[in-house]
Design a protein around this motif. Structure first.
Motif, mmCIF file in Angstrom:
data_model
loop_
_atom_site.group_PDB
_atom_site.id
_atom_site.type_symbol
_atom_site.label_atom_id
_atom_site.label_comp_id
_atom_site.label_asym_id
_atom_site.label_seq_id
_atom_site.Cartn_x
_atom_site.Cartn_y
_atom_site.Cartn_z
ATOM 1 N N ARG A 1 21.777 56.873 70.176
ATOM 2 C CA ARG A 1 22.892 56.133 69.596
ATOM 3 C C ARG A 1 24.119 57.006 69.416
ATOM 4 O O ARG A 1 25.235 56.494 69.328
ATOM 5 N N PHE A 2 23.924 58.344 69.336
ATOM 6 C CA PHE A 2 25.038 59.273 69.180
ATOM 7 C C PHE A 2 24.814 60.466 70.086
ATOM 8 O O PHE A 2 23.679 60.849 70.366
ATOM 9 N N CYS A 3 25.858 61.040 70.528
ATOM 10 C CA CYS A 3 25.789 62.209 71.404
ATOM 11 C C CYS A 3 25.386 63.429 70.581
ATOM 12 O O CYS A 3 25.972 63.682 69.523
ATOM 13 N N LEU B 1 40.909 59.847 81.343
ATOM 14 C CA LEU B 1 39.585 59.351 80.982
ATOM 15 C C LEU B 1 38.973 60.186 79.867
ATOM 16 O O LEU B 1 39.295 61.376 79.723
ATOM 17 N N PRO B 2 38.106 59.581 79.070
ATOM 18 C CA PRO B 2 37.432 60.363 78.014
ATOM 19 C C PRO B 2 36.638 61.512 78.623
ATOM 20 O O PRO B 2 35.992 61.369 79.651
ATOM 21 N N GLY B 3 36.692 62.651 77.958
ATOM 22 C CA GLY B 3 35.970 63.823 78.417
ATOM 23 C C GLY B 3 36.751 64.660 79.410
ATOM 24 O O GLY B 3 36.245 65.688 79.889
ATOM 25 N N ALA B 4 37.964 64.253 79.786
ATOM 26 C CA ALA B 4 38.762 65.031 80.738
ATOM 27 C C ALA B 4 39.171 66.355 80.108
ATOM 28 O O ALA B 4 39.567 66.411 78.942
ATOM 29 N N VAL B 5 39.080 67.422 80.877
ATOM 30 C CA VAL B 5 39.461 68.752 80.406
ATOM 31 C C VAL B 5 40.899 69.082 80.779
ATOM 32 O O VAL B 5 41.621 69.732 80.012
ATOM 33 N N PHE B 6 41.355 68.604 81.953
ATOM 34 C CA PHE B 6 42.739 68.833 82.417
ATOM 35 C C PHE B 6 43.390 67.488 82.710
ATOM 36 O O PHE B 6 42.723 66.533 83.157
ATOM 37 N N CYS B 7 44.693 67.413 82.504
ATOM 38 C CA CYS B 7 45.465 66.191 82.745
ATOM 39 C C CYS B 7 45.540 65.903 84.229
ATOM 40 O O CYS B 7 45.748 66.807 85.053
ATOM 41 N N GLY C 1 28.878 64.021 68.949
ATOM 42 C CA GLY C 1 28.667 63.075 67.863
ATOM 43 C C GLY C 1 29.269 61.716 68.080
ATOM 44 O O GLY C 1 29.218 60.875 67.174
ATOM 45 N N CYS C 2 29.845 61.454 69.242
ATOM 46 C CA CYS C 2 30.451 60.157 69.489
ATOM 47 C C CYS C 2 29.372 59.086 69.665
ATOM 48 O O CYS C 2 28.279 59.366 70.149
ATOM 49 N N SER C 3 29.718 57.868 69.290
ATOM 50 C CA SER C 3 28.783 56.759 69.424
ATOM 51 C C SER C 3 28.614 56.412 70.895
ATOM 52 O O SER C 3 29.582 56.392 71.664
ATOM 53 N N THR C 4 27.352 56.144 71.270
ATOM 54 C CA THR C 4 27.069 55.772 72.658
ATOM 55 C C THR C 4 27.113 54.272 72.869
ATOM 56 O O THR C 4 27.005 53.804 74.003
ATOM 57 N N THR C 5 27.254 53.511 71.786
ATOM 58 C CA THR C 5 27.283 52.046 71.907
ATOM 59 C C THR C 5 28.713 51.501 71.934
ATOM 60 O O THR C 5 28.909 50.337 72.279
ATOM 61 N N GLN D 1 17.682 68.827 79.436
ATOM 62 C CA GLN D 1 17.085 67.725 80.173
ATOM 63 C C GLN D 1 17.774 67.560 81.520
ATOM 64 O O GLN D 1 19.001 67.536 81.617
ATOM 65 N N GLN D 2 16.951 67.429 82.593
ATOM 66 C CA GLN D 2 17.489 67.315 83.942
ATOM 67 C C GLN D 2 17.475 65.879 84.457
ATOM 68 O O GLN D 2 18.247 65.537 85.342
ATOM 69 N N VAL D 3 16.543 65.057 83.947
ATOM 70 C CA VAL D 3 16.501 63.655 84.370
ATOM 71 C C VAL D 3 17.519 62.884 83.547
ATOM 72 O O VAL D 3 17.391 62.770 82.323
ATOM 73 N N ILE D 4 18.558 62.361 84.209
ATOM 74 C CA ILE D 4 19.679 61.753 83.507
ATOM 75 C C ILE D 4 19.413 60.261 83.347
ATOM 76 O O ILE D 4 19.271 59.537 84.336
ATOM 77 N N PHE D 5 19.301 59.841 82.080
ATOM 78 C CA PHE D 5 19.196 58.412 81.808
ATOM 79 C C PHE D 5 20.593 57.824 81.574
ATOM 80 O O PHE D 5 20.896 56.714 81.988
ATOM 81 N N SER D 6 21.416 58.576 80.885
ATOM 82 C CA SER D 6 22.814 58.186 80.670
ATOM 83 C C SER D 6 23.584 59.423 80.208
ATOM 84 O O SER D 6 22.988 60.445 79.861
ATOM 85 N N GLN D 7 24.931 59.329 80.229
ATOM 86 C CA GLN D 7 25.791 60.434 79.815
ATOM 87 C C GLN D 7 26.759 59.949 78.754
ATOM 88 O O GLN D 7 27.129 58.775 78.702
ATOM 89 N N CYS D 8 27.137 60.925 77.925
ATOM 90 C CA CYS D 8 28.123 60.612 76.891
ATOM 91 C C CYS D 8 29.461 60.330 77.567
ATOM 92 O O CYS D 8 29.930 61.122 78.410
ATOM 93 N N ALA D 9 30.101 59.227 77.223
ATOM 94 C CA ALA D 9 31.382 58.871 77.825
ATOM 95 C C ALA D 9 32.512 59.759 77.342
ATOM 96 O O ALA D 9 33.591 59.784 77.943
ATOM 97 N N ASN D 10 32.286 60.512 76.279
ATOM 98 C CA ASN D 10 33.344 61.357 75.720
ATOM 99 C C ASN D 10 33.308 62.775 76.260
ATOM 100 O O ASN D 10 34.329 63.322 76.675
ATOM 101 N N CYS D 11 32.067 63.395 76.301
ATOM 102 C CA CYS D 11 31.972 64.791 76.721
ATOM 103 C C CYS D 11 31.097 65.004 77.940
ATOM 104 O O CYS D 11 31.011 66.119 78.462
ATOM 105 N N GLY D 12 30.383 63.962 78.417
ATOM 106 C CA GLY D 12 29.572 64.091 79.610
ATOM 107 C C GLY D 12 28.190 64.664 79.389
ATOM 108 O O GLY D 12 27.481 64.975 80.344
ATOM 109 N N LYS D 13 27.725 64.828 78.136
ATOM 110 C CA LYS D 13 26.410 65.378 77.826
ATOM 111 C C LYS D 13 25.320 64.394 78.251
ATOM 112 O O LYS D 13 25.438 63.186 78.040
ATOM 113 N N ASN D 14 24.223 64.927 78.877
ATOM 114 C CA ASN D 14 23.092 64.071 79.227
ATOM 115 C C ASN D 14 22.423 63.556 77.954
ATOM 116 O O ASN D 14 22.176 64.320 77.020
#
Length: 352
Positions: free
Chosen positions: A313-315, A339-345, A319-323, A294-307
């Motif tokens: 309700r879940f990514c 921040l959640p979803g960070a790959v490097f410190c 699988g993290c909760s979006t609520t 999906q290219q139209v972004i309504f929201s992103q997962c706060a943990n991994c950044g998935k559209n």
């Protein structure tokens, strides 16, 4: 029905024997009136034409007795497989397609139940009345009643396959009263088919394909692919046919691939890269034509950044909760919170 004598009338004598076969009825007319209906068997007829005496008494009339009589033999069996159909198309107001013209045909069965009524109202004074004569007239009556019944029961041809029995039953009830006026009984009536013109049939087929496919754009692309396939099968040379045959899988994949860009292929360097598979896609595309991301972004997962899709309700990736608000992640090397979803410190640069 058959009449004896076939023309005029006869001098049936007193005591003449009348033999009626099975599945027949004999109607005896004497002095212009029906005086008896006889079933199967042998019967004795009584008239005033007495042998020898009648000839003497008929001298004023040229030795021809004025006491005339005739017998009508009526077949009482059930006549099957009688055809009915529309000679000219009948108009029908379709709720979806508008005013169209239909043709219909079928078969019906009937038998004579009141011989005297049948003779007086339909046969008349004809010497022979055949099944074809009766069927030709009754076919017109059926078509007339069919037009009325079709307009009462059916609103659109799309529901026709499920209404054949209902149309046939109501039409039969109407026709039994019409047939009863002539001493006939309609035993069965069947509708063979109701056919619209060729262009209406094509419109119905296209509508059915649209309901199956669910997208007009994909229907047009499917027809284009079918035209290419037909051209490949009727190629002028073996080389052309082989070349088109090799191209067919790629063509079908291109035509049938779901795309919101109207089937346009992006030019090199245009658009942007899909974040999932890195393929070039148009700027107004809602989904990637290669991986479906999906290219139209309504929201992103706060943990991994998935559209995320609306109301998710879940990514679908982690699988993290979006609520619920996710917690910050500490670095395993220096302990700094990230921040959640960070790959490097963000402090020491080590991989999380």
């Amino acid at each position: 029905m058959h009449r004896i004598p076939e023309a005029g009338s006869g001098e049936i004598k007193y005591g003449a024997q009348l033999t009626v076969r099975e599945n027949q009825a004999g109607v005896f007319f004497y002095q212009g009136k029906a005086v008896g209906v006889f079933g199967p068997g042998r019967h004795t007829l009584k008239t005033a034409n007495i042998p020898l005496l009648t000839k003497i008494a008929a001298m004023p009339w040229g030795f021809t007795s004025p006491l005339r009589a005739e017998v009508y033999f009526v077949n009482m069996k059930t006549f099957t497989n009688l055809k009915w159909g529309t000679r000219d198309p009948v108009a029908f107001k379709d709720a979806a397609l508008g005013l169209i013209r239909l043709r219909a045909y079928g078969v019906f069965n009937l038998r004579v139940v009141q011989p005297v009524l049948f003779i007086n109202r339909m046969v008349g004074t004809q010497g022979v009345y055949t099944t074809a004569d009766v069927s030709a007239y009754l076919s017109q009556v059926i078509v007339s009643r069919f037009n009325d019944t079709l307009g009462e029961i059916l609103d659109t041809l799309a529901r026709l396959p499920a209404r054949y029995d209902a149309i046939s039953q109501r039409l039969s009830r109407r026709l039994r009263e019409d047939f009863g006026h002539f001493g006939l009984l309609l035993t069965h009536l069947y509708i063979g088919a109701v056919t619209p013109p060729a262009e209406v049939q094509q419109a119905i087929d296209d509508q059915s394909r649209m309901e199956v496919i669910g997208d007009m754009d994909r229907l047009l692309r499917m027809k284009a692919a079918m035209a290419v396939e037909k051209a490949a099968g009727s190629g002028a040379g073996d080389g052309m046919g082989a070349g088109l045959g090799l191209m067919m899988p790629a063509m079908f994949a291109q035509y049938l691939a779901p795309s919101a860009s109207g089937g346009r292929t992006p030019e090199p360097g245009s658009g942007f890269a899909c974040p999932e598979c890195r393929s070039r896609i148009p700027e107004d595309a809602r989904f990637c034509p290669q991986c479906g991301h999906q290219q139209v972004i309504f929201s992103q997962c706060a943990n991994c950044g998935k559209n995320l899709t609306p109301n998710a309700r879940f990514c679908p990736r982690c699988g993290c909760s979006t609520t619920e608000k996710p917690l910050n992640r500490p670095c395993g090397a220096c302990g700094a919170e990230n921040l959640p979803g960070a790959v490097f410190c963000n402090q020491c640069g080590e991989r999380m």
